[in-house]
Design a protein around this motif. Structure first.
Motif, PDB file in Angstrom:
ATOM      1  N   ASP A 178       3.978 -39.485  10.182  1.00  0.00           N
ATOM      2  CA  ASP A 178       4.849 -38.449   9.663  1.00  0.00           C
ATOM      3  C   ASP A 178       5.227 -38.831   8.244  1.00  0.00           C
ATOM      4  O   ASP A 178       6.212 -39.523   8.025  1.00  0.00           O
ATOM      5  CB  ASP A 178       6.093 -38.349  10.563  1.00  0.00           C
ATOM      6  CG  ASP A 178       6.994 -37.228  10.130  1.00  0.00           C
ATOM      7  OD1 ASP A 178       6.488 -36.131   9.852  1.00  0.00           O
ATOM      8  OD2 ASP A 178       8.220 -37.454  10.045  1.00  0.00           O
ATOM      9  N   LYS A 182       7.525 -34.263  18.627  1.00  0.00           N
ATOM     10  CA  LYS A 182       7.366 -34.918  19.933  1.00  0.00           C
ATOM     11  C   LYS A 182       8.198 -36.201  20.013  1.00  0.00           C
ATOM     12  O   LYS A 182       8.725 -36.534  21.058  1.00  0.00           O
ATOM     13  CB  LYS A 182       5.889 -35.262  20.186  1.00  0.00           C
ATOM     14  CG  LYS A 182       5.066 -34.058  20.599  1.00  0.00           C
ATOM     15  CD  LYS A 182       3.680 -34.449  21.051  1.00  0.00           C
ATOM     16  CE  LYS A 182       2.777 -34.846  19.912  1.00  0.00           C
ATOM     17  NZ  LYS A 182       2.445 -33.761  18.991  1.00  0.00           N
ATOM     18  N   THR A 183       8.293 -36.914  18.884  1.00  0.00           N
ATOM     19  CA  THR A 183       8.965 -38.215  18.927  1.00  0.00           C
ATOM     20  C   THR A 183      10.399 -38.065  19.437  1.00  0.00           C
ATOM     21  O   THR A 183      10.838 -38.792  20.338  1.00  0.00           O
ATOM     22  CB  THR A 183       8.959 -38.852  17.517  1.00  0.00           C
ATOM     23  OG1 THR A 183       7.651 -38.737  16.973  1.00  0.00           O
ATOM     24  CG2 THR A 183       9.386 -40.297  17.550  1.00  0.00           C
ATOM     25  N   LYS A 187      18.533 -27.634  15.054  1.00  0.00           N
ATOM     26  CA  LYS A 187      17.978 -26.826  16.148  1.00  0.00           C
ATOM     27  C   LYS A 187      16.725 -27.487  16.701  1.00  0.00           C
ATOM     28  O   LYS A 187      15.964 -28.094  15.954  1.00  0.00           O
ATOM     29  CB  LYS A 187      17.566 -25.448  15.613  1.00  0.00           C
ATOM     30  CG  LYS A 187      18.653 -24.705  14.898  1.00  0.00           C
ATOM     31  CD  LYS A 187      19.445 -23.922  15.880  1.00  0.00           C
ATOM     32  CE  LYS A 187      20.496 -23.083  15.168  1.00  0.00           C
ATOM     33  NZ  LYS A 187      21.305 -22.345  16.129  1.00  0.00           N
TER      34      LYS A 187
HETATM   35  N1  LIG Z   1      14.399 -30.216  15.611  1.00  0.00           N
HETATM   36  C1  LIG Z   1      13.935 -30.574  14.440  1.00  0.00           C
HETATM   37  N2  LIG Z   1      14.334 -29.949  13.311  1.00  0.00           N
HETATM   38  C2  LIG Z   1      13.849 -30.300  12.104  1.00  0.00           C
HETATM   39  N3  LIG Z   1      12.962 -31.288  11.925  1.00  0.00           N
HETATM   40  C3  LIG Z   1      12.537 -31.944  13.011  1.00  0.00           C
HETATM   41  C4  LIG Z   1      12.995 -31.636  14.315  1.00  0.00           C
HETATM   42  N4  LIG Z   1      12.401 -32.468  15.199  1.00  0.00           N
HETATM   43  C5  LIG Z   1      11.604 -33.282  14.478  1.00  0.00           C
HETATM   44  N5  LIG Z   1      11.683 -32.969  13.171  1.00  0.00           N
HETATM   45  C6  LIG Z   1      10.935 -33.584  12.071  1.00  0.00           C
HETATM   46  O1  LIG Z   1       9.599 -33.140  12.204  1.00  0.00           O
HETATM   47  C7  LIG Z   1       8.693 -34.111  11.745  1.00  0.00           C
HETATM   48  C8  LIG Z   1       7.572 -34.285  12.752  1.00  0.00           C
HETATM   49  O2  LIG Z   1       8.054 -34.892  13.920  1.00  0.00           O
HETATM   50  P1  LIG Z   1       7.144 -35.867  14.803  1.00  0.00           P
HETATM   51  O3  LIG Z   1       6.575 -36.920  13.958  1.00  0.00           O
HETATM   52  O4  LIG Z   1       7.930 -36.245  15.987  1.00  0.00           O
HETATM   53  O5  LIG Z   1       5.997 -34.839  15.182  1.00  0.00           O
HETATM   54  P2  LIG Z   1       4.834 -35.007  16.250  1.00  0.00           P
HETATM   55  O6  LIG Z   1       4.886 -33.817  17.128  1.00  0.00           O
HETATM   56  O7  LIG Z   1       4.922 -36.336  16.897  1.00  0.00           O
HETATM   57  O8  LIG Z   1       3.567 -34.899  15.314  1.00  0.00           O
HETATM   58  P3  LIG Z   1       2.114 -35.565  15.511  1.00  0.00           P
HETATM   59  O9  LIG Z   1       1.493 -34.900  16.675  1.00  0.00           O
HETATM   60  O10 LIG Z   1       1.439 -35.266  14.246  1.00  0.00           O
HETATM   61  O11 LIG Z   1       2.355 -36.988  15.754  1.00  0.00           O
HETATM   62  C9  LIG Z   1       9.528 -35.370  11.516  1.00  0.00           C
HETATM   63  O12 LIG Z   1       9.712 -35.511  10.126  1.00  0.00           O
HETATM   64  C10 LIG Z   1      10.846 -35.083  12.191  1.00  0.00           C
HETATM   65  O13 LIG Z   1      11.933 -35.692  11.538  1.00  0.00           O
END
Ligand SMILES: Nc1ncnc2c1ncn2[C@@H]1O[C@H](COP(=O)(O)OP(=O)(O)OP(=O)(O)O)[C@@H](O)[C@H]1O
Length: 863
Positions: free
Chosen positions: A609, A182-183, A148
């Motif tokens: 992460d 975000k990634t 999701k």
């Molecule tokens: N839809 C999702 N469902 C479950 N886990 C997710 C989902 N999207 C991302 N993740 C997981 O959430 C974690 C955080 O994602 P990400 O590193 O992209 O966050 P971010 O928003 O970039 O955080 P930051 O601002 O700290 O850089 C990662 O381990 C990723 O695999």
């Protein structure tokens, strides 16, 4: 399970031992208990212990008697003082006396344990519903176990996924909480956009680079590249193909590449020549290739992502980014011109009318970020997704707010700790956090420190200190062990070596390379030697210089590997540390996956992460970017809906920081409103942390803490090298402290610090030569801290200040102020100078956090 930790935390199972008989073997706490019992037995009943005048008077009667501070005349005297034979009776380290009065934190529980996670995937939404290609949806679910979307993905995907009518509409600015995904929110639309190109008969990787993602640090770039690779590894087959079909992957041409400064540029050029359709890069290296690599084919680039834009700005990459934009535009123009003139060998069918789309991700919309957005984005949509924490499933994207807050499920705590007790309280907190999660091994904790030297000191200290009778075992053995470990590391990293050696031989002028090498290693440092001293072929093969060690263990923290991360470590060590720390415990080959602690500077605060981080400890509060940096750091835990704890160490003189940071997170200078979970911090008493960490009845924890402190101090006294590491760390920490911006000076000011007490936090028995520089006045300050009651800088300044009222500031005050001012100027100037035309001139402002003390000391002292 007897792993020491359980024993230490058991209430009062004092080991039986006969009076006067020294107990050998077993755990240090058992031996300590045995010694204490023996000591009590020999003590006359009538002995009364002097009660110290102390703020914690309720426990004073249990406390060891305060002794006059023993000023050892030389190192040998001090070592004798700390010798194990006298240890139980010679408590020369009076940790629990003469500390400032601490206001007990109010019992109000700020954190609501039932708060719904604000960055979790949303049950109410699906990726298919947002328009994501079913192939990608299936791959996400089957391979990455992502079912999701999170709230930011739900908001961003519809805006970024290309539609037939408008394949490349507007640029996008994304602001969202940490760990909210975000990634994927930018990688998925890029993938979906490029995927249909697979059906073009001529498509292969020679099409060049179609998407570029820029990240501020190598670690972050590597992390994004790993996520991208995981996505591209997915076998995206067309629906009518069965798994058995030998048909090639749709994504066979969609190759990703990583450009960072630590690699051989020739290899990078070769890869760029072949073509890298999706590229992840740090800014300096990218600009370098745009300027110098003619085969870098970016004329068709469709996507540009600037991740962690605020960090890019803090690190001084503004000009570099402008250079990249010019480079991309210039190469596009040339490519188009060649096509128009029929000179291009390109196959036809490319939609040259389609513009490049830019995405900018930032935690904050500060002025400098707005400026960057103004120059990089055209008519952007601003997307800020903060789930309504009252009901995450009926999540609404709450209206625009400038606030950058931690996830609502994160439990934020602070503990007010007198300077003298910082080190032992840190150990106690680590022990209790590890003990709490003993049932599920593999607990990970990140500890943020102020500077490179402090990270090195704490890492060496924890790795080198032994408790109890083991403490003074043959030191030579230790060196042997080190060598063995180094050899192992050598084996592990042999492959990586090649690149580094090539890099050194080739040139090493890229910004990242210079940044890596130039931010604070002292001469003769192992990492420098490694990369900058190529061996002449005719010389007999020398023994390879030992590599930086990656992991240490401490008997104080059983079953736990301790890693470190800062910008002065060679790239391979940094990556190896991250790899070791973030290893998935479930895939561990050992039956009991080890716990892991990462000691780091702010270099690890953004974007990383690291899976399953249970707690983040800010042992030193951020010196830069205030509340924003705080939120980034705590955001390394409680990611994607998971729980986590954040702890902040606050000095008695810094207590105002708690309200200050809460108000800033809320965006309200007046204070915090009731019920604002994610902006409130819970106070925890230091005594409870110490008691949980060291165990025992009543105030026994004080003796245990004292014993731990003594063992640290003995480590420092063990040899000159250790003493130098501690001294350097103290001085660098002071300098880092002096860089708190002026609007935080009422909270963080060097004058508020009791330097003699602070020295204890570096296991030193007195403050080393003060930060104020080469002149005699520096030693004046040192002199004032010598002696039984080393007074604080504030106390020192007092009599002079009285005089100063009559006319001008006192000499000392002026010295301190001038030194601080100079330091600030140097550091700020560094930030401004950092990137000039893509060339690293000096390390950036934030690099102070990761810069070594040696260079900074030279800068300050103008030597
Ligand atoms: N839809 C999702 N469902 C479950 N886990 C997710 C989902 N999207 C991302 N993740 C997981 O959430 C974690 C955080 O994602 P990400 O590193 O992209 O966050 P971010 O928003 O970039 O955080 P930051 O601002 O700290 O850089 C990662 O381990 C990723 O695999």
């Amino acid at each position: 399970m007897d792993d020491g930790l359980v024993l230490n935390l058991a209430s009062d199972d004092v080991a039986q031992s006969k009076g006067g008989q020294s107990k050998k073997g077993g755990r240090w706490t058992d031996r300590l208990k045995a010694k204490r019992v023996a000591k009590r037995k020999t003590r006359p009943e009538t002995t009364t212990r002097p009660v110290e005048h102390d703020e914690t008077s309720q426990t004073a009667e249990h406390r060891p008697a305060k002794r006059a501070r023993k000023e050892a005349s030389d190192e040998h005297d001090q070592e004798r003082a700390a010798a194990p034979a006298h240890r139980p009776s010679q408590v020369i380290s009076s940790l629990f006396t003469s500390n400032p009065k601490i206001e007990q934190p109010s019992p109000h529980a700020a954190h609501n344990p039932n708060a719904k996670p604000s960055n979790a995937p949303l049950d109410s939404s699906t990726f298919s519903g947002l328009g994501l290609d079913p192939l990608i949806v299936a791959h996400l679910a089957n391979k990455l176990h992502i079912e999701k979307p999170t709230s930011i993905q739900r908001a961003v995907l519809p805006a970024l996924l290309p539609t037939l009518e408008d394949p490349a509409s507007r640029d996008v600015f994304i602001q969202s909480q940490t760990g909210s995904g975000k990634t994927l929110s930018f990688l998925l639309p890029i993938l979906q956009d490029l995927l249909p190109l697979s059906s073009l008969s001529w498509i292969d990787r020679s099409v060049g680079t179609l998407a570029i993602i820029i990240a501020p640090t190598r670690e972050l770039a590597k992390q994004i590249s790993d996520v991208l690779e995981a996505l591209l590894k997915l076998r995206l087959r067309s629906q009518d193909e069965s798994a058995e079909d030998a048909a090639p992957r749709l994504t066979r041409w969609l190759v990703s590449g990583l450009l960072t400064g630590g690699e051989n540029r020739t290899h990078e050029k070769a890869r760029l020549r072949k073509g890298v359709p999706i590229l992840v890069s740090t800014p300096g290296r990218l600009l370098d290739h745009l300027q110098n690599t003619s085969s870098f084919n970016v004329g068709k680039c469709r996507w540009l992502v600037l991740d962690e834009a605020d960090r890019l700005m803090e690190l001084g990459f503004e000009e570099t980014i402008q250079g990249i934009l010019r480079g991309l535009d210039g190469r596009r123009k040339l490519a188009l011109q060649a096509v128009e003139e029929g000179k291009s060998l390109e196959a036809g069918g490319w939609d040259w009318s389609r513009r490049r789309r830019t995405i900018l991700c930032s935690a904050t919309i500060r002025e400098d970020v707005q400026k960057l957005a103004g120059t990089t984005l055209t008519n952007p949509i601003v997307i800020k997704a903060i789930a309504d924490s009252s009901d995450a499933d009926n999540e609404a994207i709450v209206p625009a707010t400038q606030n950058f807050t931690p996830p609502s499920q994160l439990s934020q705590k602070y503990v007010i700790v007198p300077l003298k007790l910082r080190l032992v309280t840190l150990v106690a907190l680590l022990r209790s956090l590890l003990a709490q999660s003993q049932s599920r091994k593999g607990t990970k904790i990140i500890v943020f420190l102020s500077c490179t030297d402090s990270v090195d000191f704490h890492w060496n200290l924890l790795g080198g200190t032994k408790m109890g009778d083991d403490d003074d075992e043959d030191d030579d053995d230790e060196d042997d062990d080190d060598e063995d470990d180094d050899d192992e590391d050598d084996d592990d990293e042999d492959d990586d070596d090649e690149d580094d050696d090539d890099e050194g031989a080739e040139s090493g002028t890229s910004s990242e390379v210079e940044k890596e090498k130039g931010d604070g290693r002292s001469e003769g440092d192992a990492s420098e030697t490694d990369e900058s001293q190529p061996q002449t072929p005719k010389q007999p093969a020398k023994k390879k210089p030992p590599k930086e060690k990656v992991e240490v263990k401490s008997s104080l923290l059983p079953d736990t590997s301790i890693y470190r991360l800062h910008g002065s470590l060679p790239l391979q060590t940094r990556l190896a540390s991250l790899k070791g720390f973030s290893a998935n415990p479930s895939s561990s080959k050992t039956p009991i996956p080890p716990n892991a602690i990462l000691l780091c500077t702010s270099v690890a605060s953004r974007g990383l992460d690291l899976p399953l981080v249970r707690a983040v400890i800010q042992y030193d509060l951020p010196t830069e970017a205030g509340a924003t940096e705080y939120v980034h750091r705590v955001g390394r835990t409680a990611r994607a809906g998971k729980g986590g704890e954040a702890w902040s160490f606050v000095a008695p003189s810094e207590t105002e920081w708690v309200k200050w940071v809460q108000a800033r997170m809320q965006g309200d200078a007046q204070g915090v409103k009731e019920g604002e979970d994610s902006v409130s911090l819970d106070g925890v008493s230091m005594e409870s942390v110490l008691r949980k960490g060291f165990g025992g009845k009543g105030s026994e924890y004080e003796e245990r803490a004292t014993e731990v402190q003594l063992s640290f101090e003995r480590w420092v006294l063990r040899n000159k090298q250790n003493a130098e590491i501690a001294r350097k760390a103290f001085l660098s920490h002071m300098r880092a402290y002096a860089t708190h911006p002026s609007d935080e000076k009422h909270i963080f000011h060097i004058r508020h610090l009791h330097l003699g007490h602070l020295a204890k936090a570096f296991a030193l028995r007195e403050a080393p030569t003060a930060v104020t520089s080469k002149n005699a006045k520096a030693s004046k300050i040192k002199g004032k801290h010598k002696g039984s009651a080393s007074r604080s800088a504030t106390a020192d300044a007092k009599p002079k200040r009285k005089r100063a009222r009559g006319g001008g500031a006192s000499d000392d005050e002026q010295d301190v102020a001038e030194a601080e001012k100079r330091m600030e100027q140097v550091v700020r100037a560094q930030g401004r100078l950092t990137k000039k035309g893509g060339k690293m001139v000096s390390s950036g402002t934030s690099e102070f956090q990761i810069a070594g003390g040696y260079d900074l000391e030279r800068l300050v002292n103008r030597t």
